[in-house]
Design a protein around this motif. Structure first.
Motif, mmCIF file in Angstrom:
data_model
loop_
_atom_site.group_PDB
_atom_site.id
_atom_site.type_symbol
_atom_site.label_atom_id
_atom_site.label_comp_id
_atom_site.label_asym_id
_atom_site.label_seq_id
_atom_site.Cartn_x
_atom_site.Cartn_y
_atom_site.Cartn_z
ATOM 1 N N ASN A 170 78.948 46.434 8.902
ATOM 2 C CA ASN A 170 79.595 45.328 8.208
ATOM 3 C C ASN A 170 80.580 44.599 9.108
ATOM 4 O O ASN A 170 80.720 43.369 9.052
ATOM 5 C CB ASN A 170 80.314 45.828 6.952
ATOM 6 C CG ASN A 170 79.350 46.314 5.886
ATOM 7 O OD1 ASN A 170 78.166 45.997 5.914
ATOM 8 N ND2 ASN A 170 79.852 47.110 4.949
ATOM 9 N N ILE B 234 78.670 42.212 11.330
ATOM 10 C CA ILE B 234 78.276 40.998 10.607
ATOM 11 C C ILE B 234 79.478 40.073 10.431
ATOM 12 O O ILE B 234 79.405 38.868 10.696
ATOM 13 C CB ILE B 234 77.670 41.355 9.240
ATOM 14 C CG1 ILE B 234 76.385 42.170 9.430
ATOM 15 C CG2 ILE B 234 77.383 40.096 8.426
ATOM 16 C CD1 ILE B 234 75.836 42.754 8.149
ATOM 17 N N ASN B 235 80.609 40.649 10.000
ATOM 18 C CA ASN B 235 81.817 39.842 9.842
ATOM 19 C C ASN B 235 82.243 39.218 11.155
ATOM 20 O O ASN B 235 82.711 38.080 11.193
ATOM 21 C CB ASN B 235 82.958 40.696 9.273
ATOM 22 C CG ASN B 235 82.888 40.832 7.763
ATOM 23 O OD1 ASN B 235 82.664 39.858 7.061
ATOM 24 N ND2 ASN B 235 83.079 42.049 7.261
ATOM 25 N N LEU C 226 80.135 36.136 11.810
ATOM 26 C CA LEU C 226 80.498 35.034 10.917
ATOM 27 C C LEU C 226 81.867 34.473 11.251
ATOM 28 O O LEU C 226 82.093 33.258 11.139
ATOM 29 C CB LEU C 226 80.459 35.505 9.462
ATOM 30 C CG LEU C 226 79.085 35.940 8.931
ATOM 31 C CD1 LEU C 226 79.191 36.355 7.470
ATOM 32 C CD2 LEU C 226 78.049 34.826 9.083
ATOM 33 N N TYR D 279 80.780 37.127 4.344
ATOM 34 C CA TYR D 279 79.867 38.236 4.079
ATOM 35 C C TYR D 279 80.446 39.084 2.960
ATOM 36 O O TYR D 279 81.656 39.326 2.908
ATOM 37 C CB TYR D 279 79.679 39.092 5.333
ATOM 38 C CG TYR D 279 78.966 40.404 5.085
ATOM 39 C CD1 TYR D 279 77.599 40.430 4.821
ATOM 40 C CD2 TYR D 279 79.662 41.614 5.107
ATOM 41 C CE1 TYR D 279 76.937 41.631 4.592
ATOM 42 C CE2 TYR D 279 79.011 42.819 4.884
ATOM 43 C CZ TYR D 279 77.649 42.817 4.618
ATOM 44 O OH TYR D 279 77.007 44.000 4.381
ATOM 45 N N ASP E 163 79.775 42.849 1.184
ATOM 46 C CA ASP E 163 78.988 44.079 1.155
ATOM 47 C C ASP E 163 78.463 44.304 -0.263
ATOM 48 O O ASP E 163 78.700 43.499 -1.163
ATOM 49 C CB ASP E 163 79.797 45.267 1.669
ATOM 50 C CG ASP E 163 81.034 45.570 0.825
ATOM 51 O OD1 ASP E 163 81.053 45.220 -0.377
ATOM 52 O OD2 ASP E 163 81.991 46.171 1.365
ATOM 53 N N MET F 263 69.205 39.405 2.697
ATOM 54 C CA MET F 263 69.886 40.596 3.218
ATOM 55 C C MET F 263 69.154 41.873 2.813
ATOM 56 O O MET F 263 69.125 42.840 3.561
ATOM 57 C CB MET F 263 71.337 40.633 2.732
ATOM 58 C CG MET F 263 72.175 39.460 3.234
ATOM 59 S SD MET F 263 72.218 39.313 5.027
ATOM 60 C CE MET F 263 73.267 40.698 5.438
ATOM 61 N N SER G 182 73.736 43.384 -0.345
ATOM 62 C CA SER G 182 74.834 42.623 0.244
ATOM 63 C C SER G 182 74.471 41.133 0.205
ATOM 64 O O SER G 182 73.354 40.761 -0.166
ATOM 65 C CB SER G 182 75.103 43.081 1.681
ATOM 66 O OG SER G 182 73.959 42.856 2.496
ATOM 67 N N ASN G 183 75.404 40.301 0.595
ATOM 68 C CA ASN G 183 75.182 38.863 0.445
ATOM 69 C C ASN G 183 75.945 38.116 1.533
ATOM 70 O O ASN G 183 77.047 38.511 1.909
ATOM 71 C CB ASN G 183 75.665 38.408 -0.942
ATOM 72 C CG ASN G 183 75.098 37.070 -1.363
ATOM 73 O OD1 ASN G 183 74.477 36.370 -0.574
ATOM 74 N ND2 ASN G 183 75.314 36.714 -2.610
ATOM 75 N N ILE G 184 75.348 37.046 2.020
ATOM 76 C CA ILE G 184 76.048 36.120 2.906
ATOM 77 C C ILE G 184 76.051 34.753 2.237
ATOM 78 O O ILE G 184 75.018 34.257 1.803
ATOM 79 C CB ILE G 184 75.384 36.013 4.294
ATOM 80 C CG1 ILE G 184 75.622 37.298 5.093
ATOM 81 C CG2 ILE G 184 75.934 34.816 5.072
ATOM 82 C CD1 ILE G 184 74.981 37.296 6.466
#
Length: 486
Positions: free
Chosen positions: A82, A85-86, A89, A99, A101, A346, A350-352
């Protein structure tokens, strides 16, 4: 309490204060020539021109393996992933791309489809600071005097610097009846202020209407949820059936919402063929949304302020440029981008939520970080912007501070005129304080302790909520009246 309408803005004003960040969302009912859609899923962004090379993947895997095998402490696998990913972004330097989770995504889904509890405010992250976009009308945040552009420095003593939006929001979560002690920094005030907000149920009805004198209708839109267009149509028809001669639309402190909803609301007012809004993709291709409406035979004025954002600005821009209506109030927030969510892509819950498009006014103006300037600028009385008092110490004569300045603004607002509002506690200010204390059955000390401060803040909030003191609304009504008489 019931949350009316499924809103797909990043608007988690629920138990977590507001994990929202002004997301203007394209839904499946909105069609753009360059937007690919699949039923029940988010709009898809244009494909990237290049992907990760084998060398890139090797570097990432090596970094992970080094941390896992060599770092001093054991690190959780999900936390590392995570964090990666952060990190990607964050390099985009876009506060509207975030992002979530699995837990945060679930909370987001729940918060936009049901009732919720919290303090009721919209927030964003700007240059690493958690900033209030707007408090929800009638919410605990508004009642506590929180204002648009306030910076939240800490929550219950915990600093927010360097946290992601979701991390900051987590610090503010809590059930109904619990306190969130917020340390705020307000524009124009040098000292931080402390505001205690008691979390509560947030009842978000999105549309309110009334008939004002002289057959002038007023419709207030508090956000653009999925049922807002229907509710607006109902209230508009009701006002029209009563012989409405002119309309004031109030989108002050409205953080935005669904793109297709604001289009549906504006469409009947714009003559067929004219653009309501334009959307631009990363290649610079623009797609206008032409109206299919017929226009209206009565004048419309739109009320805006610095808390009018996103979909509210689309409405304001459309009325200003495509209808020719006057905007009254203050320059709007300035949020000219569109986000889409990628939960399906994803694949693990989770979601963006990512900025994918720009939106532009009918004439092609991009208002991002600039806002829309009203045709008729109107500032509210000075006491509307008075900050809550810190209550750290009792305010006494012959002292000078931001607290004293705000106290003087409040005194003037409730009719106890001090001789000045520059922050110096003068002898005439002492007399004004004593007069206020006498009327409110408080000890006439001429000093402002916690009891006097609380009474004064309560009194000024009553003044702020009284429509008789709303200079912006008065001006909007005057503009409509002048047009009706022509």
């Amino acid at each position: 309490m019931q949350f009316k309408g499924r809103t797909v803005l990043a608007f988690i004003i629920m138990a977590m204060f507001a994990s929202s960040i002004l997301t203007l969302t394209i839904t499946d009912s909105t069609s753009w020539g360059f937007v690919s859609k699949s039923a029940g899923s988010a709009s898809k962004a244009p494909a990237a021109s290049s992907g990760l090379t084998d060398k890139d993947m090797s570097k990432l895997a090596t970094t992970y393996q080094l941390i896992e095998s060599k770092f001093l402490s054991t690190v959780d696998h999900d936390k590392l992933v995570n964090g990666a990913i952060n990190g990607m972004l964050n390099t985009l330097d876009d506060p509207f791309t975030v992002y979530m989770d699995q837990k945060e995504a679930k909370q987001f889904d729940e918060s936009i489809s049901s009732s919720f509890q919290g303090i009721g405010a919209e927030v964003s992250v700007e240059e690493g600071k958690v900033v209030i976009v707007t408090p929800i009308k009638g919410s605990p945040a508004e009642k506590a005097g929180i204002q648009s552009h306030d910076v939240i420095l800490s929550v219950n003593g915990e600093k927010l610097d360097g946290l992601t939006l979701n991390q900051a929001v987590a610090k503010i979560r809590g059930p109904k009846g619990t306190q969130a002690k917020l340390e705020l920094l307000r524009q124009g005030s040098g000292d931080a202020i402390q505001v205690i907000v008691v979390r509560d149920d947030i009842d978000v009805e999105t549309v309110f209407s009334e008939m004002l004198p002289d057959q002038i209708g007023k419709i207030e839109i508090r956000q653009f949820s999925s049922n807002t267009a229907k509710r607006f149509e109902e209230e508009l028809k009701n006002l029209e059936s009563k012989g409405m001669k002119g309309l004031v639309i109030d989108v002050r402190n409205d953080p935005g919402g669904l793109l297709n909803v604001v289009i549906d609301i504006v469409n009947p007012f714009v003559k067929s063929g004219k653009a309501i809004v334009q959307v631009e993709n990363r290649q610079g291709k623009r797609e206008p949304t032409p109206s299919t409406g017929k226009g209206k035979n009565y004048p419309v004025t739109v009320l805006v302020n610095k808390g009018s954002a996103s979909a509210s600005e689309i409405l304001a821009g459309a009325f200003q440029e495509a209808v020719g209506s006057k905007l009254v109030g203050e320059t709007t927030y300035g949020k000219g981008t569109v986000q889409v969510t990628f939960e399906k892509e994803m694949g693990d819950g989770s979601n963006i939520k990512m900025t994918v498009y720009k939106w532009l006014t009918p004439n092609g103006n991009w208002i991002h970080k600039k806002g829309i300037t009203p045709d008729i600028p109107v500032q509210q009385p000075a006491y509307f912007k008075a900050a809550p008092l810190t209550k750290k110490t009792t305010l006494k004569a012959d002292t000078n501070s931001d607290d004293v300045k705000n106290m003087q603004l409040m005194l003037a607002g409730v009719g106890f005129e001090p001789d000045r509002t520059d922050g110096y506690f003068s002898e005439k200010t002492v007399l004004a304080v004593k007069a206020f204390q006498r009327i409110n059955n408080l000890p006439m000390t001429g000093e402002v302790d916690t009891d006097t401060a609380n009474k004064l803040e309560k009194a000024i909030l009553t003044q702020i909520r009284d429509p008789k003191n709303d200079l912006q609304l008065k001006k909007a009504i005057q503009v409509i009246s002048d047009q009706i008489k022509k």
